[in-house]
Enzyme design. Structure first.
Site, PDB file in Angstrom:
ATOM      1  N   TYR A   1      15.011  30.024   7.556  1.00  0.00           N
ATOM      2  CA  TYR A   1      13.904  30.808   8.104  1.00  0.00           C
ATOM      3  C   TYR A   1      13.966  30.900   9.629  1.00  0.00           C
ATOM      4  O   TYR A   1      14.182  29.908  10.319  1.00  0.00           O
ATOM      5  CB  TYR A   1      12.567  30.180   7.697  1.00  0.00           C
ATOM      6  CG  TYR A   1      12.259  30.294   6.225  1.00  0.00           C
ATOM      7  CD1 TYR A   1      12.196  31.536   5.598  1.00  0.00           C
ATOM      8  CD2 TYR A   1      12.022  29.155   5.463  1.00  0.00           C
ATOM      9  CE1 TYR A   1      11.915  31.636   4.245  1.00  0.00           C
ATOM     10  CE2 TYR A   1      11.731  29.241   4.113  1.00  0.00           C
ATOM     11  CZ  TYR A   1      11.675  30.486   3.509  1.00  0.00           C
ATOM     12  OH  TYR A   1      11.394  30.581   2.171  1.00  0.00           O
TER      13      TYR A   1
ATOM     14  N   ARG B   1       1.121 -10.927   7.585  1.00  0.00           N
ATOM     15  CA  ARG B   1       1.184  -9.793   6.671  1.00  0.00           C
ATOM     16  C   ARG B   1       2.459  -8.998   6.969  1.00  0.00           C
ATOM     17  O   ARG B   1       2.608  -8.443   8.060  1.00  0.00           O
ATOM     18  CB  ARG B   1      -0.046  -8.899   6.831  1.00  0.00           C
ATOM     19  CG  ARG B   1      -1.369  -9.611   6.554  1.00  0.00           C
ATOM     20  CD  ARG B   1      -2.536  -8.638   6.588  1.00  0.00           C
ATOM     21  NE  ARG B   1      -2.631  -7.915   7.839  1.00  0.00           N
ATOM     22  CZ  ARG B   1      -3.285  -8.346   8.920  1.00  0.00           C
ATOM     23  NH1 ARG B   1      -3.911  -9.518   8.904  1.00  0.00           N
ATOM     24  NH2 ARG B   1      -3.315  -7.608  10.016  1.00  0.00           N
TER      25      ARG B   1
ATOM     26  N   ARG C   1     -10.579   0.326  14.638  1.00  0.00           N
ATOM     27  CA  ARG C   1     -10.406   1.020  13.368  1.00  0.00           C
ATOM     28  C   ARG C   1     -11.304   0.302  12.370  1.00  0.00           C
ATOM     29  O   ARG C   1     -12.509   0.226  12.561  1.00  0.00           O
ATOM     30  CB  ARG C   1      -8.916   1.019  12.981  1.00  0.00           C
ATOM     31  CG  ARG C   1      -8.518   2.089  12.001  1.00  0.00           C
ATOM     32  CD  ARG C   1      -7.018   2.070  11.741  1.00  0.00           C
ATOM     33  NE  ARG C   1      -6.558   0.822  11.109  1.00  0.00           N
ATOM     34  CZ  ARG C   1      -5.307   0.599  10.722  1.00  0.00           C
ATOM     35  NH1 ARG C   1      -4.379   1.511  10.933  1.00  0.00           N
ATOM     36  NH2 ARG C   1      -4.976  -0.540  10.149  1.00  0.00           N
TER      37      ARG C   1
ATOM     38  N   HIS D   1      -6.530  -6.980  12.799  1.00  0.00           N
ATOM     39  CA  HIS D   1      -5.256  -6.252  12.842  1.00  0.00           C
ATOM     40  C   HIS D   1      -4.930  -5.899  14.282  1.00  0.00           C
ATOM     41  O   HIS D   1      -5.814  -5.514  15.061  1.00  0.00           O
ATOM     42  CB  HIS D   1      -5.357  -4.987  11.985  1.00  0.00           C
ATOM     43  CG  HIS D   1      -4.038  -4.361  11.665  1.00  0.00           C
ATOM     44  ND1 HIS D   1      -3.031  -5.041  11.036  1.00  0.00           N
ATOM     45  CD2 HIS D   1      -3.566  -3.103  11.883  1.00  0.00           C
ATOM     46  CE1 HIS D   1      -1.985  -4.235  10.869  1.00  0.00           C
ATOM     47  NE2 HIS D   1      -2.290  -3.054  11.380  1.00  0.00           N
TER      48      HIS D   1
ATOM     49  N   LYS E   1       0.831  -1.203   0.000  1.00  0.00           N
ATOM     50  CA  LYS E   1       0.000   0.000   0.000  1.00  0.00           C
ATOM     51  C   LYS E   1       0.866   1.254   0.000  1.00  0.00           C
ATOM     52  O   LYS E   1       2.074   1.202   0.267  1.00  0.00           O
ATOM     53  CB  LYS E   1      -0.916  -0.007   1.220  1.00  0.00           C
ATOM     54  CG  LYS E   1      -0.172   0.037   2.548  1.00  0.00           C
ATOM     55  CD  LYS E   1      -1.122  -0.061   3.730  1.00  0.00           C
ATOM     56  CE  LYS E   1      -0.354   0.006   5.056  1.00  0.00           C
ATOM     57  NZ  LYS E   1      -1.261  -0.068   6.210  1.00  0.00           N
TER      58      LYS E   1
ATOM     59  N   CYS F   1      13.537  23.614   4.659  1.00  0.00           N
ATOM     60  CA  CYS F   1      12.580  24.391   3.863  1.00  0.00           C
ATOM     61  C   CYS F   1      11.820  23.464   2.920  1.00  0.00           C
ATOM     62  O   CYS F   1      12.024  22.257   2.904  1.00  0.00           O
ATOM     63  CB  CYS F   1      13.310  25.471   3.081  1.00  0.00           C
ATOM     64  SG  CYS F   1      14.338  26.545   4.110  1.00  0.00           S
ATOM     65  N   MET F   2      10.943  24.038   2.102  1.00  0.00           N
ATOM     66  CA  MET F   2      10.109  23.225   1.235  1.00  0.00           C
ATOM     67  C   MET F   2      10.926  22.416   0.234  1.00  0.00           C
ATOM     68  O   MET F   2      10.623  21.255  -0.038  1.00  0.00           O
ATOM     69  CB  MET F   2       9.098  24.094   0.489  1.00  0.00           C
ATOM     70  CG  MET F   2       8.110  23.294  -0.351  1.00  0.00           C
ATOM     71  SD  MET F   2       6.909  24.327  -1.221  1.00  0.00           S
ATOM     72  CE  MET F   2       5.965  24.998   0.155  1.00  0.00           C
ATOM     73  N   ASP F   3      11.981  23.024  -0.321  1.00  0.00           N
ATOM     74  CA  ASP F   3      12.729  22.328  -1.367  1.00  0.00           C
ATOM     75  C   ASP F   3      14.241  22.424  -1.194  1.00  0.00           C
ATOM     76  O   ASP F   3      14.986  22.158  -2.130  1.00  0.00           O
ATOM     77  CB  ASP F   3      12.330  22.829  -2.760  1.00  0.00           C
ATOM     78  CG  ASP F   3      12.306  24.336  -2.871  1.00  0.00           C
ATOM     79  OD1 ASP F   3      11.631  24.841  -3.785  1.00  0.00           O
ATOM     80  OD2 ASP F   3      12.949  25.005  -2.045  1.00  0.00           O
TER      81      ASP F   3
END
Length: 396
Positions: free
Chosen positions: A289, A243, A155, A187, A57, A336-338
């Site tokens: 930042y 599993r 769940r 599970h 998954k 940071c983001m990138d």
């Protein structure tokens, strides 16, 4: 003309490399740990009667669903697990023909394509079972059906008061020729804590559910409760099938109980890149930042073109380390983001940086990143992606 040497290709600026040989090794090693050694050299079968499912998954926990499923089959996995119908159908479209289970569908889902593709589907309720029956009739063949019982995770799965109605309805649907009940499962909530009392309670509850299934005259092919941790550390939870999720990718489900090395597993993912630039900072210069890190002395730093947009945890800011020119160096300031900044006293622009891997060269592991980020290795590897180039080695 000679074919190009793949080892000479330019190193991408940011790359996730997945070792499929490691996946195959892990599946075989886990089978041995759970069910016993192979009966003869070169055989994929073991002395035990149990089977294994490799769960792919979330795009194979970030490793690539289709290549991982193929490698798991090559290592002898009898079953593949995919959470969603879309994942299961994508595997079929990619050529997977073995036993395949999915379990996460919202109300109103059309089960006909899954039934037609010979996918085992899961019912949590009598209402969902009715939808499976409609799908089977539309597909013109019986559905392969598994029943999920909630034994304490709270769940997915039928609540205890709903077990008997669901089991009874499944027996009627099988008698009518609309389904074949192939499995019953649940599970575990606390398998990564082997001594937790919830484990014994869930094993006992599942045994009660199996008794109801037997009383209804159903004879499923497989009964399964154990995830990776349960397979490794809870013998009473193994039943017919285990599993294997995170352990198949080489990560221990709980390093505090046993590390990957102690289990004989090999982490399959490496994340690497190149320094975009290096520069010299003066004492007192703030980095990234918020200036949460300030240079205490003149410091040479490098810029890595990866950030939280590529799955690098922001929570590891100023805590994580990267392998730069063969030495672990600290991440400086906020991720940071990138991009992120790393101490780089001996590096030059273009040099390779290892963010994570199996640790064999001294690089950080997913377990390290989990500790730095106050999370689990599952999240670290699953979120890796974004703009990174993903490639696989060990393909057959």
């Amino acid at each position: 003309m000679d074919a190009p040497d793949p080892t000479l290709r330019p190193l991408p600026d940011a790359e996730v490399v997945v070792d499929l040989d490691a996946v195959r090794h892990n599946v075989r090693r886990l089978r041995e740990l759970v069910w016993g050694p192979p009966t003869d050299a070169g055989s994929g079968s073991s002395t035990g009667v149990g089977q294994v499912m490799v769960v792919v998954k979330a795009d194979g926990y970030g490793h690539g669903m289709v290549p991982v499923a193929r490698a798991a089959r090559q290592a002898g996995a009898e079953w593949i697990g995919a959470a969603t119908p879309a994942e299961a159908l994508a595997l079929r479209e990619a050529g997977d023909t073995g036993r395949l289970l999915c379990w996460l569908a919202a109300p109103g889902h059309d089960f006909a394509p899954l039934v037609a593709a010979d996918v085992d589907v899961t019912a949590y309720s009598t209402t969902q079972l009715e939808e499976v029956v409609r799908g089977a009739r539309a597909a013109g063949r019986p559905a392969r059906l598994q029943l999920k019982l909630d034994t304490g995770l709270s769940r997915g799965g039928a609540a205890r008061d709903d077990w008997l109605p669901l089991i009874t309805a499944a027996r009627h649907a099988q008698d009518d020729g609309d389904v074949v009940v192939t499995g019953v499962w649940s599970h575990l909530a606390c398998a990564d804590e082997p001594g937790h009392p919830a484990n014994a309670a869930q094993v006992a509850a599942f045994t009660e559910g199996l008794a109801l299934v037997a009383d209804a005259g159903l004879e499923p092919e497989v009964r399964h409760l154990a995830n990776s941790a349960g397979a490794l550390w809870l013998e009473d939870a193994r039943h017919d099938l285990v599993r294997l999720g995170i352990a198949a990718y080489g990560l221990s489900p709980e390093p505090g109980v046993a590390t990957s090395d102690e289990l004989g597993l090999v982490p399959a993912m490496t994340v690497r890149g190149r320094l975009v630039m290096v520069k010299q900072l003066a004492e007192g210069d703030g980095v990234s930042y918020g200036h949460t890190w300030t240079a205490p002395a003149p410091t040479r730093v490098g810029l890595v073109p990866m950030g939280y947009g590529d799955g690098v945890p922001r929570h590891a800011s100023s805590r994580a380390e990267l392998l730069v020119t063969g030495v672990r160096r600290p991440v400086l300031g906020r991720v940071c983001m990138d991009q992120l900044v790393v101490e780089a006293p001996d590096a030059e622009a273009g040099d390779e940086v290892l963010l994570l891997g199996p640790g064999s060269s001294g690089e950080p592991t997913a377990a390290d990143w989990a500790r730095w980020s106050d999370t689990i290795g599952y999240e670290v590897v699953t979120r890796m992606g974004g703009r990174q180039v993903r490639s696989w080695v060990g393909e057959r």
